[in-house]
Design a protein around this motif. Structure first.
Motif, PDB file in Angstrom:
ATOM      1  N   GLN A   3      -2.018  -8.988   7.745  1.00 37.51           N
ATOM      2  CA  GLN A   3      -2.802  -7.765   7.313  1.00 37.51           C
ATOM      3  C   GLN A   3      -2.010  -6.677   7.376  1.00 37.51           C
ATOM      4  OE1 GLN A   3      -5.627  -6.661  10.810  1.00 37.51           O
ATOM      5  NE2 GLN A   3      -6.608  -5.499   9.538  1.00 37.51           N
ATOM      6  N   ASP A   4      -1.053  -6.383   7.865  1.00 37.79           N
ATOM      7  CA  ASP A   4      -0.242  -5.289   7.453  1.00 37.79           C
ATOM      8  C   ASP A   4       0.270  -5.410   5.927  1.00 37.79           C
ATOM      9  OD1 ASP A   4      -0.499  -3.885   9.921  1.00 37.79           O
ATOM     10  OD2 ASP A   4       1.439  -5.072  10.688  1.00 37.79           O
ATOM     11  N   GLU A   5       0.737  -6.358   5.611  1.00 39.48           N
ATOM     12  CA  GLU A   5       1.252  -6.593   4.067  1.00 39.48           C
ATOM     13  C   GLU A   5       0.152  -6.270   3.117  1.00 39.48           C
ATOM     14  OE1 GLU A   5       4.546 -10.080   5.101  1.00 39.48           O
ATOM     15  OE2 GLU A   5       2.420 -10.790   4.382  1.00 39.48           O
ATOM     16  N   ARG A   6      -1.377  -6.922   3.414  1.00 41.20           N
ATOM     17  CA  ARG A   6      -2.319  -6.622   2.417  1.00 41.20           C
ATOM     18  C   ARG A   6      -2.641  -4.851   2.523  1.00 41.20           C
ATOM     19  NH1 ARG A   6      -4.931 -11.305   5.075  1.00 41.20           N
ATOM     20  NH2 ARG A   6      -6.232  -9.816   6.432  1.00 41.20           N
ATOM     21  N   TRP A   7      -2.654  -4.446   3.897  1.00 41.74           N
ATOM     22  CA  TRP A   7      -3.005  -2.877   3.612  1.00 41.74           C
ATOM     23  C   TRP A   7      -1.641  -2.189   2.787  1.00 41.74           C
ATOM     24  CZ3 TRP A   7      -0.480   1.706   4.869  1.00 41.74           C
ATOM     25  CH2 TRP A   7      -1.283   2.687   4.892  1.00 41.74           C
ATOM     26  N   GLN A   8      -0.497  -2.573   3.102  1.00 41.19           N
ATOM     27  CA  GLN A   8       0.734  -2.078   2.344  1.00 41.19           C
ATOM     28  C   GLN A   8       0.517  -2.280   0.894  1.00 41.19           C
ATOM     29  OE1 GLN A   8       3.007   0.017   3.567  1.00 41.19           O
ATOM     30  NE2 GLN A   8       3.909   0.417   1.788  1.00 41.19           N
ATOM     31  N   ALA A   9       0.083  -3.468   0.230  1.00 43.41           N
ATOM     32  CA  ALA A   9      -0.089  -3.546  -0.857  1.00 43.41           C
ATOM     33  C   ALA A   9      -1.399  -2.869  -1.408  1.00 43.41           C
ATOM     34  CB  ALA A   9      -0.535  -5.246  -1.011  1.00 43.41           C
ATOM     35  N   GLN A  10      -2.405  -2.713  -0.898  1.00 44.28           N
ATOM     36  CA  GLN A  10      -3.553  -1.915  -1.230  1.00 44.28           C
ATOM     37  C   GLN A  10      -2.875  -0.302  -1.310  1.00 44.28           C
ATOM     38  OE1 GLN A  10      -6.151  -3.766  -2.482  1.00 44.28           O
ATOM     39  NE2 GLN A  10      -7.493  -2.332  -1.667  1.00 44.28           N
ATOM     40  N   TYR A  11      -2.294   0.052  -0.260  1.00 45.57           N
ATOM     41  CA  TYR A  11      -1.903   1.510  -0.332  1.00 45.57           C
ATOM     42  C   TYR A  11      -0.949   1.809  -1.514  1.00 45.57           C
ATOM     43  CZ  TYR A  11       1.163   5.189   1.058  1.00 45.57           C
ATOM     44  OH  TYR A  11       2.121   6.483   0.955  1.00 45.57           O
ATOM     45  N   GLU A  12       0.087   0.809  -1.858  1.00 50.56           N
ATOM     46  CA  GLU A  12       0.836   1.038  -3.200  1.00 50.56           C
ATOM     47  C   GLU A  12       0.420   0.894  -4.412  1.00 50.56           C
ATOM     48  OE1 GLU A  12       3.890  -2.058  -2.422  1.00 50.56           O
ATOM     49  OE2 GLU A  12       4.704  -1.016  -0.856  1.00 50.56           O
ATOM     50  N   GLN A  13      -0.748  -0.053  -4.614  1.00 50.90           N
ATOM     51  CA  GLN A  13      -1.631  -0.251  -5.782  1.00 50.90           C
ATOM     52  C   GLN A  13      -2.422   1.216  -5.901  1.00 50.90           C
ATOM     53  OE1 GLN A  13      -4.715  -2.860  -5.417  1.00 50.90           O
ATOM     54  NE2 GLN A  13      -5.068  -2.720  -7.553  1.00 50.90           N
ATOM     55  N   MET A  14      -3.006   1.841  -4.750  1.00 48.32           N
ATOM     56  CA  MET A  14      -3.951   3.085  -5.002  1.00 48.32           C
ATOM     57  C   MET A  14      -2.901   4.177  -5.537  1.00 48.32           C
ATOM     58  SD  MET A  14      -6.687   4.295  -4.250  1.00 48.32           S
ATOM     59  CE  MET A  14      -7.536   5.702  -3.875  1.00 48.32           C
ATOM     60  N   LEU A  15      -1.860   4.235  -4.602  1.00 50.10           N
ATOM     61  CA  LEU A  15      -0.728   5.474  -5.197  1.00 50.10           C
ATOM     62  C   LEU A  15      -0.272   5.280  -6.486  1.00 50.10           C
ATOM     63  CD1 LEU A  15       0.689   7.953  -3.793  1.00 50.10           C
ATOM     64  CD2 LEU A  15       2.299   6.475  -2.876  1.00 50.10           C
ATOM     65  N   ALA A  16       0.104   4.000  -6.928  1.00 43.21           N
ATOM     66  CA  ALA A  16       0.705   3.792  -8.296  1.00 43.21           C
ATOM     67  C   ALA A  16      -0.463   4.040  -9.209  1.00 43.21           C
ATOM     68  CB  ALA A  16       0.996   2.284  -8.577  1.00 43.21           C
TER      69      ALA A  16
END
Length: 78
Positions: A3-16
């Motif tokens: 779940q932490d990895e999914r959250w991090q991926a969503q965060y990075e996608q949104m920021l990018a």
């Protein structure tokens, strides 16, 4: 994927996305709905008070970026 990895991926996608396009995700474009829904649901969870503190710091950076690209009304009433 945790779940932490999914959250991090969503965060990075949104920021990018915001840094690249200089705007927030649109509710009118289907390909951007996942990002927008994740962003809105995360804001609701934070408002309820049940959110991990380590994620709060990262999300604060995302909110600052989102506020920079906040939509401005092009018609001003004077």
């Amino acid at each position: 994927m945790t779940q932490d990895e999914r959250w991090q991926a969503q965060y990075e996608q949104m920021l990018a996305f915001m840094e690249t396009n200089h705007r927030r995700p649109s509710k009118h474009r289907l390909e951007e709905h996942d990002m927008l829904n994740w962003f809105k649901s995360t804001k609701k969870k934070i408002a309820k008070g049940d959110y991990p503190p380590e994620r709060l710091k990262k999300f604060a950076i995302l909110l600052e970026t989102a506020n920079r690209y906040r939509r401005k009304n092009q018609y001003e009433w004077t």
